[in-house]
Write a protein that holds these residues in place. Structure first.
Motif, PDB file in Angstrom:
ATOM      1  N   VAL A 114     -16.782  -1.216   3.894  1.00 15.71           N
ATOM      2  CA  VAL A 114     -16.210  -1.121   2.378  1.00 15.71           C
ATOM      3  C   VAL A 114     -15.335  -2.172   1.992  1.00 15.71           C
ATOM      4  CG1 VAL A 114     -16.529   1.530   2.013  1.00 15.71           C
ATOM      5  CG2 VAL A 114     -14.464   0.658   3.066  1.00 15.71           C
ATOM      6  N   PRO A 115     -15.113  -2.273   0.620  1.00 11.71           N
ATOM      7  CA  PRO A 115     -14.445  -3.546   0.480  1.00 11.71           C
ATOM      8  C   PRO A 115     -12.696  -3.407   0.716  1.00 11.71           C
ATOM      9  CG  PRO A 115     -15.048  -2.595  -1.583  1.00 11.71           C
ATOM     10  CD  PRO A 115     -15.785  -1.948  -0.241  1.00 11.71           C
ATOM     11  N   ARG A 116     -11.956  -4.241   0.820  1.00 14.12           N
ATOM     12  CA  ARG A 116     -10.572  -4.041   1.237  1.00 14.12           C
ATOM     13  C   ARG A 116     -10.004  -3.019   0.132  1.00 14.12           C
ATOM     14  NH1 ARG A 116      -7.016  -9.418   2.638  1.00 14.12           N
ATOM     15  NH2 ARG A 116      -8.179  -8.914   4.689  1.00 14.12           N
ATOM     16  N   SER A 117     -10.480  -3.262  -1.124  1.00 20.77           N
ATOM     17  CA  SER A 117      -9.587  -2.496  -2.205  1.00 20.77           C
ATOM     18  C   SER A 117     -10.053  -0.935  -2.209  1.00 20.77           C
ATOM     19  CB  SER A 117     -10.263  -2.939  -3.475  1.00 20.77           C
ATOM     20  OG  SER A 117     -11.629  -2.961  -3.607  1.00 20.77           O
ATOM     21  N   PHE A 118     -10.921  -0.405  -1.219  1.00 16.15           N
ATOM     22  CA  PHE A 118     -11.287   0.755  -1.167  1.00 16.15           C
ATOM     23  C   PHE A 118     -10.439   1.603  -0.265  1.00 16.15           C
ATOM     24  CE2 PHE A 118     -13.688   4.518   0.688  1.00 16.15           C
ATOM     25  CZ  PHE A 118     -13.877   5.423  -0.335  1.00 16.15           C
ATOM     26  N   HIS A 119      -9.715   2.596  -0.780  1.00 14.59           N
ATOM     27  CA  HIS A 119      -8.660   3.269   0.219  1.00 14.59           C
ATOM     28  C   HIS A 119      -8.867   4.915  -0.037  1.00 14.59           C
ATOM     29  CE1 HIS A 119      -6.383  -0.370   0.636  1.00 14.59           C
ATOM     30  NE2 HIS A 119      -6.457  -0.455  -0.455  1.00 14.59           N
ATOM     31  N   GLY A 120     -10.277   5.298  -0.369  1.00 24.08           N
ATOM     32  CA  GLY A 120     -10.460   6.735  -0.577  1.00 24.08           C
ATOM     33  C   GLY A 120     -10.088   7.278  -1.852  1.00 24.08           C
ATOM     34  N   LEU A 121      -9.988   8.446  -2.118  1.00 25.79           N
ATOM     35  CA  LEU A 121      -9.650   9.120  -3.377  1.00 25.79           C
ATOM     36  C   LEU A 121      -8.365   9.856  -3.366  1.00 25.79           C
ATOM     37  CD1 LEU A 121     -13.042  10.462  -4.564  1.00 25.79           C
ATOM     38  CD2 LEU A 121     -11.900   8.300  -4.981  1.00 25.79           C
ATOM     39  N   GLU A 122      -7.914  10.130  -2.000  1.00 27.16           N
ATOM     40  CA  GLU A 122      -6.634  10.876  -1.960  1.00 27.16           C
ATOM     41  C   GLU A 122      -5.485   9.612  -1.443  1.00 27.16           C
ATOM     42  OE1 GLU A 122      -7.096  14.179   0.802  1.00 27.16           O
ATOM     43  OE2 GLU A 122      -8.834  14.488   0.036  1.00 27.16           O
ATOM     44  N   VAL A 123      -4.232   9.737  -2.348  1.00 21.45           N
ATOM     45  CA  VAL A 123      -3.389   8.843  -2.256  1.00 21.45           C
ATOM     46  C   VAL A 123      -2.611   9.005  -0.919  1.00 21.45           C
ATOM     47  CG1 VAL A 123      -1.217   8.271  -3.266  1.00 21.45           C
ATOM     48  CG2 VAL A 123      -2.824   8.890  -4.849  1.00 21.45           C
ATOM     49  N   GLY A 124      -2.340   7.769  -0.235  1.00 17.56           N
ATOM     50  CA  GLY A 124      -1.799   7.874   1.070  1.00 17.56           C
ATOM     51  C   GLY A 124      -2.625   8.246   2.168  1.00 17.56           C
ATOM     52  N   ARG A 125      -3.993   8.668   2.170  1.00 17.17           N
ATOM     53  CA  ARG A 125      -4.800   9.202   3.153  1.00 17.17           C
ATOM     54  C   ARG A 125      -6.075   8.403   2.927  1.00 17.17           C
ATOM     55  NH1 ARG A 125      -5.634  15.126   3.306  1.00 17.17           N
ATOM     56  NH2 ARG A 125      -5.992  14.884   5.663  1.00 17.17           N
ATOM     57  N   ALA A 126      -6.054   7.067   3.549  1.00 18.33           N
ATOM     58  CA  ALA A 126      -7.168   6.211   3.351  1.00 18.33           C
ATOM     59  C   ALA A 126      -8.069   6.517   4.918  1.00 18.33           C
ATOM     60  CB  ALA A 126      -6.771   4.587   3.619  1.00 18.33           C
ATOM     61  N   PRO A 127      -9.421   6.562   4.607  1.00 19.14           N
ATOM     62  CA  PRO A 127     -10.170   6.670   5.729  1.00 19.14           C
ATOM     63  C   PRO A 127     -10.312   5.479   6.467  1.00 19.14           C
ATOM     64  CG  PRO A 127     -11.541   6.839   3.760  1.00 19.14           C
ATOM     65  CD  PRO A 127     -10.115   6.653   3.216  1.00 19.14           C
ATOM     66  N   ASP A 128     -10.434   5.767   8.050  1.00 21.21           N
ATOM     67  CA  ASP A 128     -10.729   4.660   8.799  1.00 21.21           C
ATOM     68  C   ASP A 128     -12.521   4.319   8.821  1.00 21.21           C
ATOM     69  OD1 ASP A 128      -8.438   4.024   9.659  1.00 21.21           O
ATOM     70  OD2 ASP A 128      -8.368   5.791  10.883  1.00 21.21           O
ATOM     71  N   LEU A 129     -13.238   5.561   8.645  1.00 23.35           N
ATOM     72  CA  LEU A 129     -14.753   5.645   8.696  1.00 23.35           C
ATOM     73  C   LEU A 129     -15.009   6.481   7.586  1.00 23.35           C
ATOM     74  CD1 LEU A 129     -16.589   4.517  11.031  1.00 23.35           C
ATOM     75  CD2 LEU A 129     -16.073   6.700  12.073  1.00 23.35           C
TER      76      LEU A 129
END
Length: 175
Positions: A114-129
């Motif tokens: 995924v692009p660098r800008s994608f951090h998931g939908l939950e603030v502060g909880r970015a998925p690794d996979l």
């Protein structure tokens, strides 16, 4: 995370007045490890339907996202890496697509990043996979999640308003 059982999400999706996709928990019943080569690291996973990234408007930076069928029961295990993990663990190797990693004790094929800008939908909880929804059966140790009467509410639907429809109009339609 988790407002619906999987069967409730399917019923909502099939009756929806707008496109719906779904994602599942970043948490885990037991610690999750991702192993590439010799080193295993703790990691977080987001389970997602095949249409999830398309629906929220995210384009892959490398490879592809899941296709219809890969998020169904019994499909081979495939994964999409976060940009952070791709850079940290794989030195941003452009040849990463097709490589195998281990998530817990399961072999998983990497199909994209995924692009660098994608951090998931939950603030502060970015998925690794990111893994397909049904991969949760093979990776986690939860009881029946997909049957007729599951007790665990683990799926969060994500929708997109159709063009030209306001939030107020959609609320009226849903009511």
């Amino acid at each position: 995370s988790g407002g619906y059982t999987y069967p409730a999400y399917v019923a909502l999706r099939d009756a929806a007045l707008m496109p719906l996709a779904a994602y599942g928990p970043l948490g885990s019943a037991k610690p999750l490890t991702i192993q590439a080569g010799g080193e295993a690291r703790p990691g977080s996973v987001m389970y997602a339907s095949h249409d999830f990234l398309d629906l929220i408007g995210v384009r892959m930076s490398l490879g592809r996202f899941f296709v219809d069928g890969e998020d169904q029961h019994g499909a081979p295990l495939v994964a999409v890496l976060s940009d952070r993990v791709w850079r940290r663990d794989f030195n941003a190797d452009p040849g990463i697509v097709g490589r195998l990693i281990h998530v817990r004790d399961k072999t998983v094929e990497i199909i994209g990043v995924v692009p660098r800008s994608f951090h998931g939908l939950e603030v502060g909880r970015a998925p690794d996979l990111l893994l397909p929804l049904h991969a949760i059966e093979q990776i986690e140790s939860y009881p029946d999640l997909f049957g007729e009467h599951p007790v665990l509410h683990w799926v969060d639907p994500v929708g997109r308003l159709p063009d030209g429809v306001s939030i107020q109009e959609m609320e009226a339609r849903l009511n």
